[in-house]
Design a protein around this motif. Structure first.
Motif, PDB file in Angstrom:
ATOM      1  N   HIS A  82      29.922  63.411  72.231  1.00  0.00           N
ATOM      2  CA  HIS A  82      28.895  64.146  71.497  1.00  0.00           C
ATOM      3  C   HIS A  82      27.513  63.578  71.822  1.00  0.00           C
ATOM      4  O   HIS A  82      26.546  64.340  72.013  1.00  0.00           O
ATOM      5  CB  HIS A  82      29.171  64.058  69.995  1.00  0.00           C
ATOM      6  N   HIS A  83      27.399  62.223  71.903  1.00  0.00           N
ATOM      7  CA  HIS A  83      26.130  61.598  72.241  1.00  0.00           C
ATOM      8  C   HIS A  83      25.662  62.039  73.633  1.00  0.00           C
ATOM      9  O   HIS A  83      24.455  62.283  73.855  1.00  0.00           O
ATOM     10  CB  HIS A  83      26.246  60.073  72.206  1.00  0.00           C
ATOM     11  N   ILE A  84      26.593  62.131  74.562  1.00  0.00           N
ATOM     12  CA  ILE A  84      26.239  62.549  75.921  1.00  0.00           C
ATOM     13  C   ILE A  84      25.704  63.974  75.915  1.00  0.00           C
ATOM     14  O   ILE A  84      24.679  64.284  76.566  1.00  0.00           O
ATOM     15  CB  ILE A  84      27.459  62.428  76.854  1.00  0.00           C
ATOM     16  N   ARG A  88      21.992  64.976  76.974  1.00  0.00           N
ATOM     17  CA  ARG A  88      21.769  65.920  78.074  1.00  0.00           C
ATOM     18  C   ARG A  88      20.829  67.050  77.627  1.00  0.00           C
ATOM     19  O   ARG A  88      19.929  67.459  78.377  1.00  0.00           O
ATOM     20  CB  ARG A  88      23.129  66.469  78.534  1.00  0.00           C
ATOM     21  N   ARG A  89      21.049  67.560  76.418  1.00  0.00           N
ATOM     22  CA  ARG A  89      20.157  68.612  75.910  1.00  0.00           C
ATOM     23  C   ARG A  89      18.731  68.077  75.722  1.00  0.00           C
ATOM     24  O   ARG A  89      17.755  68.773  76.002  1.00  0.00           O
ATOM     25  CB  ARG A  89      20.695  69.169  74.585  1.00  0.00           C
ATOM     26  N   ARG A  90      18.626  66.823  75.256  1.00  0.00           N
ATOM     27  CA  ARG A  90      17.309  66.222  75.061  1.00  0.00           C
ATOM     28  C   ARG A  90      16.588  66.086  76.393  1.00  0.00           C
ATOM     29  O   ARG A  90      15.372  66.356  76.498  1.00  0.00           O
ATOM     30  CB  ARG A  90      17.451  64.856  74.394  1.00  0.00           C
ATOM     31  N   LEU A  91      17.316  65.669  77.448  1.00  0.00           N
ATOM     32  CA  LEU A  91      16.707  65.525  78.768  1.00  0.00           C
ATOM     33  C   LEU A  91      16.241  66.885  79.287  1.00  0.00           C
ATOM     34  O   LEU A  91      15.136  67.003  79.845  1.00  0.00           O
ATOM     35  CB  LEU A  91      17.692  64.875  79.736  1.00  0.00           C
ATOM     36  N   GLU A  92      17.097  67.912  79.129  1.00  0.00           N
ATOM     37  CA  GLU A  92      16.706  69.245  79.587  1.00  0.00           C
ATOM     38  C   GLU A  92      15.457  69.739  78.848  1.00  0.00           C
ATOM     39  O   GLU A  92      14.532  70.323  79.446  1.00  0.00           O
ATOM     40  CB  GLU A  92      17.870  70.217  79.379  1.00  0.00           C
ATOM     41  N   ARG A  93      15.407  69.482  77.523  1.00  0.00           N
ATOM     42  CA  ARG A  93      14.255  69.926  76.737  1.00  0.00           C
ATOM     43  C   ARG A  93      12.985  69.158  77.146  1.00  0.00           C
ATOM     44  O   ARG A  93      11.892  69.733  77.260  1.00  0.00           O
ATOM     45  CB  ARG A  93      14.545  69.713  75.255  1.00  0.00           C
ATOM     46  N   GLU A 112      16.383  60.158  80.265  1.00  0.00           N
ATOM     47  CA  GLU A 112      17.347  59.870  81.323  1.00  0.00           C
ATOM     48  C   GLU A 112      18.104  58.577  81.027  1.00  0.00           C
ATOM     49  O   GLU A 112      19.333  58.497  81.223  1.00  0.00           O
ATOM     50  CB  GLU A 112      16.624  59.757  82.668  1.00  0.00           C
ATOM     51  N   ASP A 113      17.374  57.560  80.546  1.00  0.00           N
ATOM     52  CA  ASP A 113      18.025  56.280  80.222  1.00  0.00           C
ATOM     53  C   ASP A 113      19.039  56.460  79.098  1.00  0.00           C
ATOM     54  O   ASP A 113      20.129  55.854  79.122  1.00  0.00           O
ATOM     55  CB  ASP A 113      16.972  55.244  79.815  1.00  0.00           C
ATOM     56  N   ALA A 114      18.717  57.284  78.104  1.00  0.00           N
ATOM     57  CA  ALA A 114      19.632  57.517  76.982  1.00  0.00           C
ATOM     58  C   ALA A 114      20.910  58.203  77.465  1.00  0.00           C
ATOM     59  O   ALA A 114      22.022  57.874  77.023  1.00  0.00           O
ATOM     60  CB  ALA A 114      18.943  58.360  75.911  1.00  0.00           C
ATOM     61  N   LEU A 115      20.765  59.158  78.406  1.00  0.00           N
ATOM     62  CA  LEU A 115      21.939  59.851  78.940  1.00  0.00           C
ATOM     63  C   LEU A 115      22.807  58.886  79.756  1.00  0.00           C
ATOM     64  O   LEU A 115      24.037  58.866  79.607  1.00  0.00           O
ATOM     65  CB  LEU A 115      21.497  61.035  79.804  1.00  0.00           C
TER      66      LEU A 115
END
Length: 290
Positions: A82-84, A88-93, A112-115
């Motif tokens: 779920h975190h991934i 991923r959605r956060r990076l896209e946004r 990117e680092d969070a993903l």
């Protein structure tokens, strides 16, 4: 002897099986009295199951703990999956906002680092889960082995037969593989005799025979040819007729019909084989002179 009948002799044999312990332990009880009939699959001896039962309990506890750990791992894996997806959605946004100059490159790097961190954490959990699964498989195999050892504390008869020799007493400590008794199938006795080559071409499997023992001198037990050896051999030394002891002969095995179990293994016996179907059995069968 009439033409069409051949004579041979030997000793009564039975299919004998050594009943052995497949586990170590103290004998709690048994039904292995000599002369007693047993049925295939019947429990004829019980070994003390306390050690095997305790071993099984401990291993089952270990397996239960491992399965609980596996359940916890699955929960963590689902959480990081779920975190991934969130990362991923956060990076896209963030990238979309960056294209509109509404976010900075630093925010993109942080996304990117969070993903990457979430993916690394998930990979680490997956590796630990594989190790845990190996431990679970090993524990499951040990449980099956312990269950098998516990089952083997109940010793079953391998065939329908009669106990000839008892080799154990109640309270005795036995080791794995130790013989507990000798069991024989007395309903399917056989007798091996030896016939010369000139007779071999006349007899066939299933040909009738008659067997007589000293204990029942006036009785002939019906039999038939069960097996004929493929290779010749010199006559065994226990053959009674001296003139035949240096001749090449063939072993012939007779299956004896003795449903009432009058005959016993080891009895010396005389036998006559008839290959001429047109010939009636004589009222009295004689043993050739030595």
């Amino acid at each position: 002897l009439p033409v069409g009948i051949a004579y041979g002799n030997g000793h009564i044999e039975a299919t004998e099986v050594r009943l052995s312990a497949e586990a170590a332990g103290r004998v709690l009880q048994h039904e292995l009295a000599e002369g007693v009939r047993v049925a295939a699959g019947q429990i004829v001896a019980t070994l003390d199951p306390s050690t095997s039962r305790e071993e099984l309990r401990v291993i089952q506890g270990e397996l239960a703990a491992l399965l609980q750990s596996q359940s916890a791992f699955e929960s963590q894996i689902r959480l990081w999956e779920h975190h991934i997806e969130t990362a991923r959605r956060r990076l896209e946004r963030t990238r979309s906002l960056l294209a509109s100059n509404l976010a900075s490159s630093r925010e993109e790097d942080a996304a990117e680092d969070a993903l990457k961190e979430a993916e690394a954490q998930l990979e680490s959990l997956a590796a630990e889960r594989r190790v845990l699964q190996g431990r679970i498989d090993s524990a499951s195999a040990r449980v099956r082995l312990a269950e098998d050892r516990l089952e083997k504390t109940e010793v079953e008869a391998p065939l329908d037969g009669t106990v000839l020799i008892r080799a154990v007493e109640t309270g005795e400590l036995v080791q794995m593989g130790q013989t507990l008794a000798l069991v024989a199938d007395l309903e399917r006795l056989q007798l091996e005799i030896y016939l010369p080559g000139d007779v071999l071409g006349k007899i066939a499997l299933g040909d009738p025979a008659r067997v007589r023992v000293d204990a029942f001198p006036d009785r002939y037990f019906p039999a038939h040819i069960k097996r004929i050896d493929d290779f010749a051999q010199f006559t065994p030394r226990d053959i009674h007729v001296p003139a035949e002891r240096t001749r090449l002969v063939y072993g012939v095995t007779l299956a004896i019909d003795d449903a009432q179990e009058h005959l016993k293994p080891g009895m010396p016996a005389d036998a006559w084989v008839r290959w001429d179907e047109a010939l009636a059995w004589p009222a009295t069968l004689i043993v050739p002179r030595r």
